[in-house]
Design an enzyme around this catalytic site. Structure first.
Site, PDB file in Angstrom:
ATOM      1  N   GLY A 253      31.046  41.444  40.319  1.00 36.17           N
ATOM      2  CA  GLY A 253      31.622  42.859  40.749  1.00 36.17           C
ATOM      3  C   GLY A 253      30.487  43.677  41.842  1.00 36.17           C
ATOM      4  CB  ALA A 254      27.912  42.034  44.279  1.00 39.43           C
TER       5      ALA A 254
ATOM      6  CB  ALA B 234      35.523  37.492  39.784  1.00 40.10           C
TER       7      ALA B 234
ATOM      8  CG  LEU C 119      35.041  41.105  37.253  1.00 42.47           C
ATOM      9  CD1 LEU C 119      35.212  39.333  37.024  1.00 42.47           C
ATOM     10  CD2 LEU C 119      34.266  41.183  38.591  1.00 42.47           C
TER      11      LEU C 119
ATOM     12  CE1 TYR D 242      29.057  56.947  28.657  1.00 44.45           C
ATOM     13  CE2 TYR D 242      31.696  57.482  27.108  1.00 44.45           C
ATOM     14  CZ  TYR D 242      30.263  58.059  28.391  1.00 44.45           C
ATOM     15  OH  TYR D 242      29.982  59.117  27.942  1.00 44.45           O
TER      16      TYR D 242
ATOM     17  CE1 TYR E 290      35.303  54.255  28.970  1.00 49.26           C
ATOM     18  CE2 TYR E 290      34.481  52.980  27.149  1.00 49.26           C
ATOM     19  CZ  TYR E 290      34.673  53.125  28.183  1.00 49.26           C
ATOM     20  OH  TYR E 290      34.286  52.413  28.818  1.00 49.26           O
TER      21      TYR E 290
ATOM     22  CB  VAL F 149      31.763  60.228  40.104  1.00 47.44           C
ATOM     23  CG1 VAL F 149      32.626  59.954  41.191  1.00 47.44           C
ATOM     24  CG2 VAL F 149      31.301  61.421  39.166  1.00 47.44           C
ATOM     25  CB  THR F 150      32.218  54.169  39.503  1.00 44.25           C
ATOM     26  OG1 THR F 150      33.262  53.723  38.609  1.00 44.25           O
ATOM     27  CG2 THR F 150      31.131  54.467  38.346  1.00 44.25           C
TER      28      THR F 150
HETATM   29  P1  NAI Z   1      33.445  49.822  40.520  1.00 48.99           P
HETATM   30  O1  NAI Z   1      34.911  49.741  39.881  1.00 48.99           O
HETATM   31  O2  NAI Z   1      33.023  50.315  40.870  1.00 48.99           O
HETATM   32  O3  NAI Z   1      33.424  48.072  40.558  1.00 48.99           O
HETATM   33  C1  NAI Z   1      34.427  47.273  39.621  1.00 48.99           C
HETATM   34  C2  NAI Z   1      33.945  46.004  40.540  1.00 48.99           C
HETATM   35  O4  NAI Z   1      34.493  45.108  40.515  1.00 48.99           O
HETATM   36  C3  NAI Z   1      33.782  45.255  42.155  1.00 48.99           C
HETATM   37  O5  NAI Z   1      32.590  45.037  42.806  1.00 48.99           O
HETATM   38  C4  NAI Z   1      35.169  44.961  42.476  1.00 48.99           C
HETATM   39  O6  NAI Z   1      35.658  44.411  43.491  1.00 48.99           O
HETATM   40  C5  NAI Z   1      34.915  43.912  41.503  1.00 48.99           C
HETATM   41  N1  NAI Z   1      36.361  43.369  41.088  1.00 48.99           N
HETATM   42  C6  NAI Z   1      37.571  43.967  40.262  1.00 48.99           C
HETATM   43  N2  NAI Z   1      38.599  43.195  40.103  1.00 48.99           N
HETATM   44  C7  NAI Z   1      38.037  42.126  40.889  1.00 48.99           C
HETATM   45  C8  NAI Z   1      38.355  40.550  40.873  1.00 48.99           C
HETATM   46  N3  NAI Z   1      39.307  40.175  40.303  1.00 48.99           N
HETATM   47  N4  NAI Z   1      37.677  39.873  41.494  1.00 48.99           N
HETATM   48  C9  NAI Z   1      36.718  39.739  41.668  1.00 48.99           C
HETATM   49  N5  NAI Z   1      36.194  41.054  41.309  1.00 48.99           N
HETATM   50  C10 NAI Z   1      36.725  42.211  41.368  1.00 48.99           C
HETATM   51  O7  NAI Z   1      33.237  49.810  38.233  1.00 48.99           O
HETATM   52  P2  NAI Z   1      32.283  49.673  37.947  1.00 48.99           P
HETATM   53  O8  NAI Z   1      32.118  52.161  37.124  1.00 48.99           O
HETATM   54  O9  NAI Z   1      30.417  50.194  38.455  1.00 48.99           O
HETATM   55  O10 NAI Z   1      31.857  49.335  36.169  1.00 48.99           O
HETATM   56  C11 NAI Z   1      31.594  48.111  36.045  1.00 48.99           C
HETATM   57  C12 NAI Z   1      31.312  48.194  34.793  1.00 48.99           C
HETATM   58  O11 NAI Z   1      30.279  49.437  34.302  1.00 48.99           O
HETATM   59  C13 NAI Z   1      32.771  47.904  33.920  1.00 48.99           C
HETATM   60  O12 NAI Z   1      32.626  46.957  33.147  1.00 48.99           O
HETATM   61  C14 NAI Z   1      32.946  49.553  33.007  1.00 48.99           C
HETATM   62  O13 NAI Z   1      33.304  49.908  32.699  1.00 48.99           O
HETATM   63  C15 NAI Z   1      31.021  50.054  33.009  1.00 48.99           C
HETATM   64  N6  NAI Z   1      30.540  51.247  32.315  1.00 48.99           N
HETATM   65  C16 NAI Z   1      31.140  52.017  33.327  1.00 48.99           C
HETATM   66  C17 NAI Z   1      30.566  53.387  33.790  1.00 48.99           C
HETATM   67  C18 NAI Z   1      30.541  53.988  34.610  1.00 48.99           C
HETATM   68  O14 NAI Z   1      30.540  55.936  33.892  1.00 48.99           O
HETATM   69  N7  NAI Z   1      30.837  54.556  35.499  1.00 48.99           N
HETATM   70  C19 NAI Z   1      29.918  54.018  32.566  1.00 48.99           C
HETATM   71  C20 NAI Z   1      29.475  52.581  31.516  1.00 48.99           C
HETATM   72  C21 NAI Z   1      29.514  51.528  31.704  1.00 48.99           C
END
Ligand code: NAI
Length: 400
Positions: A48-49, A113, A141, A227, A237, A276-277
């Site tokens: 998830g890079a 992935a 991811l 989170y 949540y 915000v993502t």
């Molecule tokens: P994001 O949507 O920015 O990034 C997700 C990544 O996963 C991307 O690189 C995407 O290409 C990859 N991905 C998704 N499906 C895939 C697949 N089938 N194969 C390969 N790659 C795949 O998400 P974000 O927000 O950075 O989330 C990452 C983690 O952080 C999650 O576990 C989320 O719950 C956690 N998190 C997020 C918070 C937030 O406020 N955004 C707060 C705390 C934790």
């Protein structure tokens, strides 16, 4: 062509390549000047890079003091006759370019992935071209669907409550409005599917597979992100379907930690700040909290984005001079500590109580929220000329 933002609901349908490049450059600049990661990892796999916390993790370990070689796995789309491609595609391209300029390896795998094929490719690459092992695996991811590895049938996650339904206001980024919405209660099947998609099962399967292949180095670490949030957000949540999935993820960290002991390895979950993502804008009835939180944390000087959070995680918690990684009673790393500061939360609660569909622009930090959303897709940077044509023929030649 001239590329403008196209937003539908909370989804961006376009991305600006040069803005994505700027975003990567800004994050690199930040970590180079921040407190550095000491004794950090050198060979890192990030699942998830391409965006959000995963991209920030990769930038932090490569440029924030540790000088790590990295492998990034992500699901993104390049430019074609159907469109300009996704922001994550360009983030991969420009990250690799910058890392290579520093003499670092930055290998991108773009694809699913969850597939066995991807796992085989990654292992073969580690064995044949990456020095034989990794010393950190970041699991970041975020997705709405995961295939059942046995049957191929898709599990779909639902962002719903468990128990009582709730209703609350939510932002429509396309229309710049705050709308009321109902969040339904999940069925047992929906709850189970959400845990399958966003819980720890796939993380466990990656680490087991890498360990069995002998490519986890002695003393390796793995981290996944979670989170928790304050009580006001619990119904949607922490006590909802996502919270259940995260509880499973937390349990998986303990299980993997036990298993990795054989390698002197460790597994952690880091609880991060609400940001915000691409993924988080989908969480219904959550935006008033984020708007209020950003307002208060920016006023207090404690606001952080993904890159600040990840640099603090790697420099202060996972690596550095501490003999032990600092964790709470549930063995979780807490970089959400500034968010959950009681005074901050009291101020946030007061703002949320006053927020209406008419005043949310003034009461909350809507401007900051929207700018973050635009910047995720390469828009809203002062030093990018959005009226200039982007040479798409040139973009088509770029490879991740
Ligand atoms: P994001 O949507 O920015 O990034 C997700 C990544 O996963 C991307 O690189 C995407 O290409 C990859 N991905 C998704 N499906 C895939 C697949 N089938 N194969 C390969 N790659 C795949 O998400 P974000 O927000 O950075 O989330 C990452 C983690 O952080 C999650 O576990 C989320 O719950 C956690 N998190 C997020 C918070 C937030 O406020 N955004 C707060 C705390 C934790």
């Amino acid at each position: 062509m001239i590329i403008k933002p196209i937003i539908q609901g909370v989804v961006a349908r376009s991305a600006h390549p040069l803005g994505c490049q700027q975003s990567v450059l800004n994050q690199i600049e930040y970590v180079k000047n921040a407190p550095q990661v000491a004794d950090g990892p050198k060979k890192v796999l990030v699942l998830g890079a391409s965006s959000g916390f995963g991209l920030a993790s990769r930038i932090s370990v490569a440029f924030g003091g540790s000088q790590a070689d990295t492998i990034g796995v992500s699901f993104e789309r390049g430019p074609s006759d159907k469109g300009v491609g996704t922001a994550g595609w360009y983030n991969n391209v420009f990250f690799r370019e910058e890392a290579e300029k520093q003499g670092l390896i930055a290998k991108n795998f773009v694809g699913d992935a969850f597939s066995q094929d991807m796992r085989d490719h990654v292992v073969a690459y580690i064995q044949n071209e990456f020095g034989g092992s990794v010393d950190l695996v970041v699991y970041s991811l975020a997705t709405g669907v995961r295939p059942n590895p046995e049957t191929g049938e898709l599990w779909r996650s639902s962002i719903k409550t468990v128990g009582e339904p709730v209703s609350g206001p939510t932002i429509n980024i396309e229309l710049d409005t705050l709308e009321s919405m109902d969040v339904e209660t999940a069925s047992e099947d929906e709850l189970e599917a959400t845990v399958k998609v966003m819980g720890g099962e796939d993380w466990e399967s990656w680490i087991t597979m890498l360990s069995n292949a002998g490519v986890m180095a002695k003393g390796c670490k793995t981290v996944a992100y979670s989170y928790v949030g304050p009580e006001v957000t619990y119904p949607i949540y922490h006590h909802g379907t996502l919270g259940r999935a995260k509880a499973h993820l937390h349990g998986t960290a303990d299980l993997l930690n036990d298993r990795l002991k054989a390698l002197d390895g460790e597994a952690y979950v880091s609880v991060c700040k609400a940001l915000v993502t691409k993924a988080s804008v989908f969480i219904p009835a959550f935006s008033p909290y984020i708007l209020s939180l950003f307002k208060v944390m920016k006023e207090n000087g404690t606001h952080e984005g993904c890159i600040e959070q990840m640099q603090r995680l790697f420099a202060d918690r996972l690596y550095g001079n501490t003999a032990h990684v600092p964790v709470d009673d549930a063995r979780l790393i807490r970089v959400d500590d500034w968010e959950l500061d009681p005074e901050t939360q009291q101020a946030v609660k007061a703002l949320m109580a006053k927020m209406t569909a008419e005043n949310f622009h003034q009461i909350g930090d809507y401007e900051g929220y929207k700018l973050d959303f635009l910047q995720l897709n390469g828009f809203g940077y002062n030093n990018v000329n959005y009226n200039a044509r982007v040479n798409m023929d040139k973009m088509l030649l770029l490879q991740p």
